[in-house]
Structure formats: structure tokens, C-alpha cells
Design an enzyme around this catalytic site. Structure first.
Site, PDB file in Angstrom:
ATOM      1  N   HIS A  62      43.985  35.541  30.674  1.00 55.34           N
ATOM      2  CA  HIS A  62      44.890  36.408  31.423  1.00 55.34           C
ATOM      3  C   HIS A  62      45.999  36.991  30.544  1.00 55.34           C
ATOM      4  CE1 HIS A  62      45.831  38.289  35.054  1.00 55.34           C
ATOM      5  NE2 HIS A  62      45.806  37.265  35.892  1.00 55.34           N
ATOM      6  N   ASP A  94      43.793  41.938  32.027  1.00 51.04           N
ATOM      7  CA  ASP A  94      44.421  41.997  33.349  1.00 51.04           C
ATOM      8  C   ASP A  94      43.393  41.723  34.440  1.00 51.04           C
ATOM      9  OD1 ASP A  94      46.863  42.631  32.217  1.00 51.04           O
ATOM     10  OD2 ASP A  94      46.509  44.803  32.361  1.00 51.04           O
TER      11      ASP A  94
END
Length: 438
Positions: free
Chosen positions: A410, A414
Site C-alpha cells: 500500500h 494505491d
């Protein structure tokens, strides 16, 4: 009489310490020159440590599973003093230090040491393939020796076709087939899998327990998984895919081409879909050096293929997946998986992946949360195919469905891009003709 101390040799490649994974001798044993004393493991290789002298083992310098520094005491041997003993000991110790390591195998040798050679100072390399002579110790990796022990095959009788006459797994299997040999001893995996004791009748309490050291390849896997979860904030996205059409296409292609090109599984189709999706989302085909703060996006798609072996999960690499068709991908995936399970996979075949696909096949469940293969930033998990009732234009029909459970770093990918990436894969697999357009 005197004592000879063998220290942990410098294996090269900047290695400062190694893990002791197996002893093949114990205090009080009489040993011969060139007899293997122990197996040690670095981050990349499993290495046999031979004895440079004849003598009797006095003491061992560590326990299995312990980490030893290069130069530390490995073993102490009592030797008979002779006029040329110091010179020969130095020569043999030097030879042991420059010994080439063997590629890391998924299973450590469990067999007892082989009978000592008939005469001292055997020649360690041979220029041409062939069986080892009476005084030579056959050149073979620990996993080959373990397999030979299971089959009760004398490696001196096996013709080696590898470099310097090294005996490969294929050489051993060919020789065993000629003898009609079958495993007469339990493998290491079978020994571990076997229950410690028969199950007691219902109502009888059990108080037995078994402590299993986490060492060797299993420890390396555990360390890598821990490092991945510690460093990477995982984000997992699950999507259902209708694979009815791609499975029908696979069946038609196999009916026509299986005899000449080989049988296709679903995995080459998934690899092809991932390659095409990567072209639209290059941020997922990357490696993140979080210490340097640099993300390197790769044009080439070197696909890691997570493969279960007797010793745990290994990830051989399908090089340049972007340049392969379905059949070359399928044959190479099968070769890599077989090599990993048989202990023949090389160091180069286990490094350099840019994105990984993992599948448990028929045991794949409906959802999983795969762990990213650090330092990559994405992994695509394949769950099992099931038949499900589906509405199609107001009518309930039977369709084949499969979930993709994919994890992303992450910090680099995204959530919306991860979802779009998986949706693109879904589009290709649900309309498989698009896999071959453009």
C-alpha cells in the site's frame, strides 16, 4: 597424538556467518580424510564441510540450527602425529575453504554418512562424465544423496552427466529405473508428516508433545515471510471471475494441440492476463528498496511462480513472461515446478522476480490473503474453481467461477489502482479472445 581444529571456512560471496543444518558425525566417531562432517547453509547455498584429516571426533562446535561465524571452531579431531601431517592438514584445509557451494535445496539430507573412501586424498573433480572410481567420493548435492539413500542406491555406481562428473537428479532416477529401485526408506518429508504415535481411543487423554526445530530452508522461509509482513503494509483485494469461457477455450486448445505442444493448465492464461494488465498498470510490476526509498519499475515481467515443496514454499521465476506464448509459458512453469520439488532448481531460477502468482490449485479455498514476495509490491492469488448458479439475462445458469485474492504494497500501489488492475485481469479472462489481440 594431537588435536586438529577445523574452523568454519570462508565460503565466499561476503558470507560472514552460516547456519549449521546437519551433523554427519558425533564425538567418538572415527573419520577418514574427505568424509563429510556437516552441512551448513548460507542465504543462498547449502555447503558440505569435509574433513581434511583422519582421526577421531573429540567435540562438536555447535548444535543443529545454530548460527556460526566464519572462522569459529566447527569441530575438534584427535589425529595421529606423522611427519607430513601438518603439511597435509594445511593442504586439505585450504581445499575445503575454496570448495564451491551447492545450490540451496528444498530438503536437507537425512541419510547417515556414506562409507569412507577406500584411499585418502581422492580427486574431487573429474573432467568428463562417468561413475566415480573406487577411491573417489561421488560429486552430488545433498538432495541427490538424500534421494539415493531413500532408494538404497550406491552413488559410486551412478554415471554423472553434470559438470566435472557431478551426479544430477536425472542421472540417479535413470540408474534407479534400470535397477527397478523403489523407495525402501521413508523420506524426510514422510518422516515429518508421520504422526508421533497412533491416535488413542476416544476418551483417552494425550499428553505427548513434539518439539521440531525450525532450521535450514524452513527457517529461511520463515524469516522471509516475517520480513515481508514486518516491512510491507499489505492491502488485499478479492474479485470473483467467471472462467467458463476461458476453461472452454483451454479444453479446445488441449483437444487440438496437447499431443504436439503439451497440455495447458489455467495458469498460462492467468500469466498472460497479468502480463497484459501490467502494461496498463506498470506500478505493480516493481521492486521497492524501502531503505533507499527507490521503486524500480520493470519493463520485463519476470513472474514468480509460488510452488509448494516438501520443505515449504519456493518461488522459481518464469523469465520474460511478456515474450512467451501459452505453451512456452506452460512448459517452463512445469519445468520450474518439477525442479523445485525435486531439488534441482538453481540459484538464478529463484531470484529476480518482479511480480508473483500463487495458487493452491484444488485446495485454493474461496479467499486467501497471500503474502507479498519482498521486495516486490504485488502478488496475485488464485483460488479454486467452483460451479455456481449465476443470473444471465434473467435466467439462472450454471457457470464456473474463481476468485482472485491479490495483495499489494500500500506504500507503492494505491487501492483504486490495485482494484483496477485486478478488474483488467478479470476482463481478459472472462473474454479470453482478447488475450490474443494487440
Amino acid at each position: 597424538m594431537g588435536q586438529h581444529v577445523i574452523k568454519m571456512p570462508d565460503i565466499g560471496e561476503g558470507i560472514a556467518e552460516v547456519e549449521l543444518v546437519a551433523w554427519h558425525v558425533k564425538p567418538g566417531d572415527t573419520i577418514k580424510e574427505d568424509q563429510v562432517l556437516a552441512d551448513v547453509m548460507t542465504d543462498k547455498a547449502n555447503v558440505e564441510i569435509p574433513s581434511p584429516v583422519h582421526g577421531t571426533v573429540v567435540s562438536l562446535g555447535g548444535e543443529v540450527g545454530q548460527t556460526l561465524a566464519v572462522g569459529s571452531e566447527l569441530i575438534r579431531i584427535e589425529v595421529a602425529e606423522t611427519a607430513d601431517a601438518p603439511r597435509r592438514a594445511v593442504e586439505r584445509a585450504t581445499a575445503a575453504q575454496v570448495m564451491a557451494p551447492v545450490v540451496a535445496e528444498p530438503a536437507m539430507r537425512q541419510a547417515p554418512p556414506e562409507p569412507p573412501p577406500a584411499r585418502p586424498a581422492p580427486q574431487r573433480e573429474r573432467s568428463t562424465g562417468g561413475s566415480a572410481g573406487d577411491g573417489e567420493r561421488p560429486i552430488a548435492s545433498p538432495s541427490v544423496r538424500r534421494r539415493a539413500w531413500e532408494l538404497e542406491v550406491d552413488l559410486h555406481e551412478v554415471r554423472g552427466t553434470g559438470p566435472g562428473g557431478r551426479i544430477m537428479h536425472g542421472d540417479l532416477e535413470v540408474h534407479a529405473a534400470k535397477l527397478g529401485a523403489r523407495p525402501r526408506r521413508p523420506s524426510a518429508a514422510q518422516a515429518v508428516a508421520a504422526p508421533a504415535a497412533p491416535l488413542p481411543p476416544t476418551g483417552v487423554e494425550r499428553h505427548d508433545e513434539q518439539a521440531i526445530p525450525v532450521i535450514g530452508v524452513r527457517r529461511k522461509i520463515a524469516q522471509k515471510m516475517q520480513e515481508s509482513k514486518r516491512r510491507i503494509p499489505h492491502f488485499t483485494y478479492v474479485e470473483e471471475i467467471d472462467v467458463t469461457e476461458v476453461e472452454a477455450l483451454r479444453a479446445r486448445l488441449n483437444a487440438k494441440w496437447e499431443q504436439s505442444r503439451g497440455k495447458l493448465t489455467l495458469l498460462p492464461f492467468i500469466v498472460r492476463a497479468v502480463v497484459l494488465a501490467v502494461a496498463e498498470f506498470p506500478q505493480v510490476n516493481a521492486r521497492f528498496d524501502d531503505e533507499a526509498g527507490v521503486v524500480t519499475r520493470h519493463g520485463a515481467v519476470h513472474m514468480g511462480i509460488a510452488t509448494q515443496t516438501d520443505s515449504g514454499l519456493m518461488v522459481p521465476v518464469l523469465r520474460h513472461a511478456e515474450a512467451r506464448d501459452l505453451w512456452t509459458s506452460g512448459s517452463e512453469i512445469a519445468r520450474l515446478a518439477d525442479a523445485a520439488r525435486a531439488g534441482r532448481v538453481t540459484r538464478d531460477e529463484l531470484t529476480g522476480s518482479t511480480i508473483t502468482v500463487t495458487s493452491l490449485g484444488a485446495l485454493g479455498g474461496i479467499v486467501s490473503t497471500p503474502v507479498i514476495n519482498h521486495p516486490e509490491v504485488a502478488i496475485v492469488g488464485v483460488n479454486r474453481i467452483v460451479e455456481r448458479p449465476t443470473f444471465v439475462k434473467g435466467t439462472v445458469v450454471q457457470r464456473l467461477a474463481m476468485n482472485l485474492s491479490s495483495s499489494f504494497d500500500h506504500r507503492v500501489v494505491d487501492g483504486v489502482d490495485a482494484a483496477k488492475f485486478v478488474q483488467v485481469i478479470r476482463g481478459y479472462l472472462e473474454a479470453p479472445a482478447t488475450l490474443f489481440v494487440g
